[in-house]
Design a protein around this motif. Sequence first.
Motif, PDB file in Angstrom:
ATOM      1  N   THR A   1      40.115  38.533  18.359  1.00 26.71           N
ATOM      2  CA  THR A   1      39.919  37.103  18.165  1.00 26.71           C
ATOM      3  C   THR A   1      39.365  36.893  16.877  1.00 26.71           C
ATOM      4  OG1 THR A   1      40.145  37.048  20.512  1.00 26.71           O
ATOM      5  CG2 THR A   1      39.270  35.138  19.296  1.00 26.71           C
ATOM      6  N   ASP A   2      38.380  37.422  16.602  1.00 31.13           N
ATOM      7  CA  ASP A   2      37.726  37.186  15.134  1.00 31.13           C
ATOM      8  C   ASP A   2      38.366  37.324  14.054  1.00 31.13           C
ATOM      9  OD1 ASP A   2      35.482  36.275  16.739  1.00 31.13           O
ATOM     10  OD2 ASP A   2      34.062  37.898  16.268  1.00 31.13           O
ATOM     11  N   TYR A   3      39.247  38.294  14.039  1.00 33.05           N
ATOM     12  CA  TYR A   3      40.135  38.769  12.676  1.00 33.05           C
ATOM     13  C   TYR A   3      41.533  38.173  12.727  1.00 33.05           C
ATOM     14  CZ  TYR A   3      36.617  42.293  11.235  1.00 33.05           C
ATOM     15  OH  TYR A   3      35.492  42.965  10.667  1.00 33.05           O
TER      16      TYR A   3
ATOM     17  N   LYS B   1      34.424  27.947  17.116  1.00 23.76           N
ATOM     18  CA  LYS B   1      34.279  28.632  18.545  1.00 23.76           C
ATOM     19  C   LYS B   1      32.756  28.713  18.620  1.00 23.76           C
ATOM     20  CE  LYS B   1      35.920  32.912  20.926  1.00 23.76           C
ATOM     21  NZ  LYS B   1      35.022  33.809  20.296  1.00 23.76           N
ATOM     22  N   ASN B   2      32.237  29.383  17.509  1.00 24.21           N
ATOM     23  CA  ASN B   2      30.636  29.446  17.520  1.00 24.21           C
ATOM     24  C   ASN B   2      29.854  27.918  18.090  1.00 24.21           C
ATOM     25  OD1 ASN B   2      30.491  31.999  17.000  1.00 24.21           O
ATOM     26  ND2 ASN B   2      29.961  31.713  14.731  1.00 24.21           N
ATOM     27  N   SER B   3      30.417  27.067  17.509  1.00 24.65           N
ATOM     28  CA  SER B   3      29.684  25.685  17.930  1.00 24.65           C
ATOM     29  C   SER B   3      29.957  25.294  19.224  1.00 24.65           C
ATOM     30  CB  SER B   3      30.512  24.619  17.079  1.00 24.65           C
ATOM     31  OG  SER B   3      30.358  24.845  15.532  1.00 24.65           O
TER      32      SER B   3
ATOM     33  N   THR C   1      29.787  19.730  12.888  1.00 25.96           N
ATOM     34  CA  THR C   1      28.325  19.713  13.602  1.00 25.96           C
ATOM     35  C   THR C   1      28.430  19.875  14.982  1.00 25.96           C
ATOM     36  OG1 THR C   1      28.204  18.215  11.783  1.00 25.96           O
ATOM     37  CG2 THR C   1      26.409  18.078  13.478  1.00 25.96           C
ATOM     38  N   ASP C   2      27.454  20.586  15.680  1.00 25.10           N
ATOM     39  CA  ASP C   2      27.277  20.689  17.037  1.00 25.10           C
ATOM     40  C   ASP C   2      26.023  20.318  17.422  1.00 25.10           C
ATOM     41  OD1 ASP C   2      25.645  23.044  17.407  1.00 25.10           O
ATOM     42  OD2 ASP C   2      26.922  24.114  16.555  1.00 25.10           O
ATOM     43  N   THR C   3      26.017  19.885  18.736  1.00 23.38           N
ATOM     44  CA  THR C   3      24.665  19.454  19.296  1.00 23.38           C
ATOM     45  C   THR C   3      24.220  20.806  20.375  1.00 23.38           C
ATOM     46  OG1 THR C   3      25.792  18.479  21.233  1.00 23.38           O
ATOM     47  CG2 THR C   3      25.284  17.238  19.411  1.00 23.38           C
TER      48      THR C   3
ATOM     49  N   TYR D   1      27.587  42.560  12.387  1.00 21.52           N
ATOM     50  CA  TYR D   1      27.005  42.726  13.829  1.00 21.52           C
ATOM     51  C   TYR D   1      25.920  42.106  14.246  1.00 21.52           C
ATOM     52  CZ  TYR D   1      29.987  46.780  12.313  1.00 21.52           C
ATOM     53  OH  TYR D   1      30.971  47.666  12.060  1.00 21.52           O
ATOM     54  N   PHE D   2      25.263  40.930  13.431  1.00 23.27           N
ATOM     55  CA  PHE D   2      24.355  40.147  13.851  1.00 23.27           C
ATOM     56  C   PHE D   2      24.969  39.155  14.876  1.00 23.27           C
ATOM     57  CE2 PHE D   2      22.410  35.999  13.449  1.00 23.27           C
ATOM     58  CZ  PHE D   2      21.248  36.337  14.318  1.00 23.27           C
ATOM     59  N   THR D   3      24.565  39.391  16.032  1.00 22.41           N
ATOM     60  CA  THR D   3      24.832  38.354  17.047  1.00 22.41           C
ATOM     61  C   THR D   3      23.800  38.311  18.038  1.00 22.41           C
ATOM     62  OG1 THR D   3      26.413  38.203  18.984  1.00 22.41           O
ATOM     63  CG2 THR D   3      25.687  40.398  18.569  1.00 22.41           C
ATOM     64  N   THR D   4      23.651  37.279  18.792  1.00 27.71           N
ATOM     65  CA  THR D   4      22.561  36.719  19.732  1.00 27.71           C
ATOM     66  C   THR D   4      23.209  36.753  21.135  1.00 27.71           C
ATOM     67  OG1 THR D   4      22.871  34.433  19.214  1.00 27.71           O
ATOM     68  CG2 THR D   4      21.121  35.543  18.166  1.00 27.71           C
ATOM     69  N   LYS D   5      24.549  37.177  21.191  1.00 26.14           N
ATOM     70  CA  LYS D   5      25.342  36.764  22.408  1.00 26.14           C
ATOM     71  C   LYS D   5      25.561  38.258  23.433  1.00 26.14           C
ATOM     72  CE  LYS D   5      27.613  33.435  20.058  1.00 26.14           C
ATOM     73  NZ  LYS D   5      28.752  32.818  19.196  1.00 26.14           N
ATOM     74  N   GLY D   6      24.733  39.225  22.960  1.00 26.08           N
ATOM     75  CA  GLY D   6      24.649  40.539  23.713  1.00 26.08           C
ATOM     76  C   GLY D   6      26.000  41.097  23.694  1.00 26.08           C
TER      77      GLY D   6
ATOM     78  N   THR E   1      30.400  39.665  18.865  1.00 23.72           N
ATOM     79  CA  THR E   1      30.743  40.889  17.914  1.00 23.72           C
ATOM     80  C   THR E   1      29.799  40.993  16.590  1.00 23.72           C
ATOM     81  OG1 THR E   1      32.198  39.460  16.694  1.00 23.72           O
ATOM     82  CG2 THR E   1      33.363  40.542  18.538  1.00 23.72           C
ATOM     83  N   GLY E   2      29.313  39.824  16.343  1.00 20.53           N
ATOM     84  CA  GLY E   2      28.778  39.699  15.119  1.00 20.53           C
ATOM     85  C   GLY E   2      29.693  39.893  13.991  1.00 20.53           C
ATOM     86  N   LEU E   3      30.910  39.280  14.246  1.00 21.65           N
ATOM     87  CA  LEU E   3      31.741  39.728  13.028  1.00 21.65           C
ATOM     88  C   LEU E   3      32.375  38.233  12.283  1.00 21.65           C
ATOM     89  CD1 LEU E   3      33.488  42.931  14.255  1.00 21.65           C
ATOM     90  CD2 LEU E   3      31.878  42.570  12.689  1.00 21.65           C
ATOM     91  N   GLY E   4      32.255  37.282  13.288  1.00 25.13           N
ATOM     92  CA  GLY E   4      33.228  36.244  13.213  1.00 25.13           C
ATOM     93  C   GLY E   4      32.416  35.130  11.891  1.00 25.13           C
ATOM     94  N   MET E   5      31.299  35.323  11.620  1.00 26.59           N
ATOM     95  CA  MET E   5      30.713  34.427  10.337  1.00 26.59           C
ATOM     96  C   MET E   5      30.953  35.489   9.375  1.00 26.59           C
ATOM     97  SD  MET E   5      30.097  31.568  11.028  1.00 26.59           S
ATOM     98  CE  MET E   5      29.350  31.010   9.623  1.00 26.59           C
ATOM     99  N   MET E   6      31.013  36.955   9.264  1.00 26.35           N
ATOM    100  CA  MET E   6      31.249  37.697   8.097  1.00 26.35           C
ATOM    101  C   MET E   6      32.587  37.217   7.696  1.00 26.35           C
ATOM    102  SD  MET E   6      31.670  41.496   8.031  1.00 26.35           S
ATOM    103  CE  MET E   6      33.387  41.509   8.522  1.00 26.35           C
TER     104      MET E   6
HETATM  105  P1  ADP Z   1      29.027  36.173  17.605  1.00 25.45           P
HETATM  106  O1  ADP Z   1      29.812  34.654  17.676  1.00 25.45           O
HETATM  107  O2  ADP Z   1      30.028  37.097  18.031  1.00 25.45           O
HETATM  108  O3  ADP Z   1      27.991  36.337  17.984  1.00 25.45           O
HETATM  109  P2  ADP Z   1      29.214  35.353  14.727  1.00 25.45           P
HETATM  110  O4  ADP Z   1      29.138  36.384  13.449  1.00 25.45           O
HETATM  111  O5  ADP Z   1      30.331  34.373  14.915  1.00 25.45           O
HETATM  112  O6  ADP Z   1      29.115  36.529  15.982  1.00 25.45           O
HETATM  113  O7  ADP Z   1      27.672  34.611  14.729  1.00 25.45           O
HETATM  114  C1  ADP Z   1      26.751  35.319  14.530  1.00 25.45           C
HETATM  115  C2  ADP Z   1      25.602  34.768  15.324  1.00 25.45           C
HETATM  116  O8  ADP Z   1      25.316  33.398  14.663  1.00 25.45           O
HETATM  117  C3  ADP Z   1      25.831  34.314  16.868  1.00 25.45           C
HETATM  118  O9  ADP Z   1      25.481  35.250  17.809  1.00 25.45           O
HETATM  119  C4  ADP Z   1      24.754  32.929  16.945  1.00 25.45           C
HETATM  120  O10 ADP Z   1      23.537  33.580  17.207  1.00 25.45           O
HETATM  121  C5  ADP Z   1      24.645  32.501  15.395  1.00 25.45           C
HETATM  122  N1  ADP Z   1      25.504  31.071  15.329  1.00 25.45           N
HETATM  123  C6  ADP Z   1      26.540  30.927  14.731  1.00 25.45           C
HETATM  124  N2  ADP Z   1      27.171  29.697  14.812  1.00 25.45           N
HETATM  125  C7  ADP Z   1      26.297  29.029  15.579  1.00 25.45           C
HETATM  126  C8  ADP Z   1      26.146  27.729  15.974  1.00 25.45           C
HETATM  127  N3  ADP Z   1      26.983  26.794  15.782  1.00 25.45           N
HETATM  128  N4  ADP Z   1      24.764  27.397  16.775  1.00 25.45           N
HETATM  129  C9  ADP Z   1      23.995  28.476  17.044  1.00 25.45           C
HETATM  130  N5  ADP Z   1      24.345  29.683  16.670  1.00 25.45           N
HETATM  131  C10 ADP Z   1      25.088  29.964  16.075  1.00 25.45           C
END
Ligand code: ADP
Length: 244
Positions: free
Chosen positions: A68-70, A133-135, A161-163, A179-184, A188-193
């Motif tokens: 999904t991320d790629y 999707k992150n938002s 922008t998100d709230t 691989y940086f993710t706060t979603k356990g 994936t921690g790959l989306g923003m890369m």
């Molecule tokens: P993933 O979504 O798989 O965790 P991403 O690379 O997409 O990996 O995002 C990395 C991390 O950046 C997320 O786990 C989250 O902690 C933080 N993040 C990204 N976008 C947002 C957002 N809009 N609001 C809060 N945290 C965000």
Amino acid sequence: LRKRLMRAEKMEVVSHLAASISHEVRNPLTAARGFMQLLAQSQLPMDKRKQYMQIAIEEIDRAEAIITDYLTFAKPSPEQVEKLNVKAEIERVIDVLRPFANMNSVEIRSSLIPFHVFGERDKFQQCLLNIMKNSIEAMPNGGTLDVYVSIGQDEVLIRITDTGIGMTKEQIERLGEPYFTTKGMKGTGLGMMVVYRIIESMGGSIEIISEVNKGTEISLSLPLAKTVAASAKPVRSLALKGKG
Ligand code: ADP
Ligand code: MG
């Protein structure tokens, strides 16, 4: 606390996304296979069986999340840099995300103008999808996702922008790190890369403003495509699929 960060220059070492995809997907598949093999043992107690099954499912979900991320918008044909209508591309991504937003009680608002940029359509859509999707994921109890397009001297500005839950300074700094993710398990921690990689390839930049428990604003700045002829400067192609 408002935190700003310009990150176009701070690119990760991952230069060939195509090469990473098969690698990234193979790992969870191999793990899932291993646990399925364990499941085939006849003498296995029920609790172990359940545990292995659960792990195998999680690993397969992970492979799916990486795809999904790629590759959400990937097509079999090779991609070309073309003139993209920012409004149309954003609308397409919003359409794809609408059911997910509804599920999370997130309202999507947009103010879009049909400016043009140069890029590969699949990648540009992938980049917008990963950000939005992150938002939405940052607003598990609902909220508003705003997408706003404006124009500068020579660039198109896309502000998302998100709230939602927002990010700490440390989290903003690590954004885009593989691989940086706060979603356990769900992350994936790959989306923003992938986002940073694509925006860089389009000659753009990214700015993040975020506040914990308030929300996040992600601004993309991309070179405005005035006319096809005037911007004959080639945009470096980005290999996201096929052999790196
Ligand atoms: P993933 O979504 O798989 O965790 P991403 O690379 O997409 O990996 O995002 C990395 C991390 O950046 C997320 O786990 C989250 O902690 C933080 N993040 C990204 N976008 C947002 C957002 N809009 N609001 C809060 N945290 C965000
Ligand atoms: Mg993500």
